[in-house]
Design a protein around this motif. Structure first.
Motif, PDB file in Angstrom:
ATOM      1  N   HIS A  87       0.805  -1.214   0.000  1.00 39.16           N
ATOM      2  CA  HIS A  87       0.000   0.000   0.000  1.00 39.16           C
ATOM      3  C   HIS A  87       0.841   1.269   0.000  1.00 39.16           C
ATOM      4  N   ILE A  88       2.066   1.153   0.515  1.00 35.70           N
ATOM      5  CA  ILE A  88       2.940   2.312   0.686  1.00 35.70           C
ATOM      6  C   ILE A  88       4.330   1.960   0.167  1.00 35.70           C
ATOM      7  N   LEU A  89       4.886   2.801  -0.673  1.00 34.96           N
ATOM      8  CA  LEU A  89       6.263   2.640  -1.153  1.00 34.96           C
ATOM      9  C   LEU A  89       7.060   3.866  -0.753  1.00 34.96           C
ATOM     10  N   VAL A  90       8.176   3.638  -0.077  1.00 37.46           N
ATOM     11  CA  VAL A  90       9.083   4.737   0.261  1.00 37.46           C
ATOM     12  C   VAL A  90      10.412   4.472  -0.425  1.00 37.46           C
ATOM     13  N   ASN A  91      10.738   5.303  -1.399  1.00 32.34           N
ATOM     14  CA  ASN A  91      12.000   5.188  -2.132  1.00 32.34           C
ATOM     15  C   ASN A  91      13.061   6.021  -1.426  1.00 32.34           C
TER      16      ASN A  91
END
Length: 252
Positions: A87-91
């Motif tokens: 649900h959440i992507l942190v690059n």
């Protein structure tokens, strides 16, 4: 109101989670209720982060990928999705190389761009495709003060962070219609491995600190609130924004 910031039932993939800003963000998302997939460049790199999250009662797992390798990034995306919806992507995974522009090695240029920009876009593309199907998702890219300025002896890093700001806006333009929010955090000067050279340079350190209205460099935990906000329902109408968390550096 507290429910606006709850990430319960959400799964997040955080790259660069082994230390520094990535670790702080991973821990913060877990504290807000998310299950966090902590990715690092080495097989055991995120073990300490995962252990810290679990010891605090959170849920986490470790993944690994060399972000300079397109094949490895593809595999990372597949491994994350194999565990269920992300649900959440942190690059957050990134690298830096310092050299005068007229002497900057092209192999280092390509590596910095591959890690900081290409990997972030590819992960966004792969996970974003699934978010589009679900009509829901949050992507947070890590920009920089060098998304605004030129820096000194870091032309590749500067180029990659300007590009990250642009990609953030481009993806927001396309994906907002699918209820996907794509934003970025631009950290100011933080005490991390990436800034070790600046911290050790007495003159530069003093000049930087003098410009920060808060009077100090940031600590990784200073990003926690911004990350949770952008990952949560509280930011459902925030899109294509680059949020500076810089102690006021840009305002000086």
């Amino acid at each position: 109101m507290a429910s606006l910031f709850s990430l319960a039932g959400q799964t997040a993939l955080v790259t660069g989670a082994s230390r520094g800003l990535g670790r702080a963000i991973a821990v913060a998302l877990a504290q807000a209720g998310a299950t966090v997939l902590c990715a690092s460049s080495s097989a055991n790199g995120s073990n300490d982060t995962v252990a810290a999250i679990k010891e605090a009662g959170g849920k986490a797992g470790a993944l690994a990928a060399d972000l300079s390798s397109e094949a490895a990034v593809e595999q990372l995306a597949a491994q994350a999705l194999a565990q269920g919806p992300v649900h959440i992507l942190v690059n957050c995974g990134g690298t830096i190389f310092r050299a005068p522009a007229h002497q900057f090695p092209m192999n280092e240029w390509h590596k910095v761009m591959a890690v900081n920009l290409d990997a972030a876009f590819l992960l966004s593309q792969r996970l974003g495709a699934e978010m589009i199907k679900r009509k829901q998702g949050k992507i947070i890219n890590i920009a920089s003060m060098l998304s605004y300025s030129g820096g000194i002896t870091v032309p590749a890093y500067t180029a990659s962070k300007h590009a990250i700001a642009g990609v953030t806006k481009a993806l927001a333009n396309e994906w907002a219609q699918h209820n996907i929010q794509v934003n970025a955090i631009a950290p100011g000067y933080f005490s991390t491995d990436n800034t070790a050279a600046l911290q050790a340079d007495t003159a530069r350190n003093a000049a930087i600190t003098a410009r920060i209205p808060a009077g100090r460099w940031g600590e990784p935990e200073d990003l926690a609130g911004a990350a949770v906000f952008l990952a949560s329902n509280a930011a459902n109408y925030v899109n294509g924004h680059v949020l500076a968390v810089d102690g006021g550096w840009l305002a000086r």
